[in-house]
Design an enzyme around this catalytic site. Sequence first.
Site, PDB file in Angstrom:
ATOM      1  N   TYR A 120       0.843  -1.197   0.000  1.00 36.34           N
ATOM      2  CA  TYR A 120       0.000   0.000   0.000  1.00 36.34           C
ATOM      3  C   TYR A 120       0.871   1.237   0.000  1.00 36.34           C
ATOM      4  CZ  TYR A 120      -4.211  -2.635   1.271  1.00 36.34           C
ATOM      5  OH  TYR A 120      -5.279  -3.487   1.283  1.00 36.34           O
ATOM      6  N   TYR A 159      -0.293  -9.854   0.539  1.00 38.53           N
ATOM      7  CA  TYR A 159       0.721  -9.241   1.412  1.00 38.53           C
ATOM      8  C   TYR A 159       0.684  -9.881   2.797  1.00 38.53           C
ATOM      9  CZ  TYR A 159      -3.254  -6.334   2.987  1.00 38.53           C
ATOM     10  OH  TYR A 159      -4.464  -5.887   3.444  1.00 38.53           O
ATOM     11  N   ARG A 169      -2.598 -12.058   3.379  1.00 35.58           N
ATOM     12  CA  ARG A 169      -3.967 -11.748   2.972  1.00 35.58           C
ATOM     13  C   ARG A 169      -4.204 -12.182   1.532  1.00 35.58           C
ATOM     14  NH1 ARG A 169      -7.506  -8.348   4.338  1.00 35.58           N
ATOM     15  NH2 ARG A 169      -8.681 -10.226   3.905  1.00 35.58           N
ATOM     16  N   HIS A 172      -7.212  -8.698  -2.549  1.00 27.61           N
ATOM     17  CA  HIS A 172      -8.528  -8.110  -2.278  1.00 27.61           C
ATOM     18  C   HIS A 172      -8.512  -6.623  -2.600  1.00 27.61           C
ATOM     19  CE1 HIS A 172      -6.153  -7.479   1.362  1.00 27.61           C
ATOM     20  NE2 HIS A 172      -6.847  -6.353   1.520  1.00 27.61           N
ATOM     21  N   HIS A 174     -10.526  -3.126  -1.249  1.00 28.65           N
ATOM     22  CA  HIS A 174     -11.440  -2.551  -0.252  1.00 28.65           C
ATOM     23  C   HIS A 174     -12.466  -1.670  -0.958  1.00 28.65           C
ATOM     24  CE1 HIS A 174      -8.962  -3.647   3.319  1.00 28.65           C
ATOM     25  NE2 HIS A 174      -7.983  -3.604   2.433  1.00 28.65           N
TER      26      HIS A 174
HETATM   27 FE   LIG Z   1      -6.114  -4.685   2.565  1.00 21.94          FE
END
Ligand SMILES: [Fe+2]
Length: 255
Positions: A120, A159, A169, A172, A174
């Site tokens: 991110y 990640y 994870r 995905h 959000h």
């Molecule tokens: Fe996330």
Amino acid sequence: MTGTQERAERPPEDSVLVLPRYLREPAGRRTPVGYAEYRSTALRAPLRAPVDLPHRLTEITGPVLGEDRVRPEDADLTLRNGGEAVGQRILVFGRVLDSDGRPVPDALVEIWQANASGRYRHVVDTFPAPLDPHFDGLGRVVTDSLGRYEFMTVKPGAYPWGNHHNAWRPAHIHFSLFGRAFTQRLVTQMYFPDDPLFGQDPIFNSIPAAARYRAISRYDLERTQDNWALAFQWDIVLRGRDQTPFETEDDGDVA
Ligand SMILES: [Fe+2]
């Protein structure tokens, strides 16, 4: 991730206000805010049962969103800072529907996601994967008259997140949605089909088993763009669609 709606009976007098009322989701169908295997929820989940507030006029009307603030380029996350993002291009599209299956137009749909490396663009993300100067991971659109939305983006990478040993994870995106009322706010995550990481992900598995499929997008060959991008379709269901209230003599508290 969904709710249901029950419309109040319209009184015979034309001069009264009738507001829609929303059914409360039974506890067993709600994704819990605390989930033992998702360790950080132990610190942030409420210890006491939430109190359902009544749905008064304020809760079931608005927000009024300024569509002019959303620019067409906000829907294309692959073009940022004068260049192209690295990664597998994907078209993510679908419809926003209410619990009766009707489209919700003019809903603000916002997304945020990791880049193709699973990183991110955020100050607290220390995962040693490269940032992409041409990808900020942020997008938004307003649904059209048929409740449709679509984004062009890149497929996010998995990640690590430190919940347990070797915790990764699943890929995905959000989503945050504002429907036609504050009580139609929805924050959720969209997953991709057949992700091998589903089985060890407490966030995904905190969703009641019968509802997990609703969080997974569907690969769509017809919308896949030849020589350009794969396509994934994901419809989102909000609780019942609000509508312009009829006038009434009561104070609007229909809960
Ligand atoms: Fe996330």
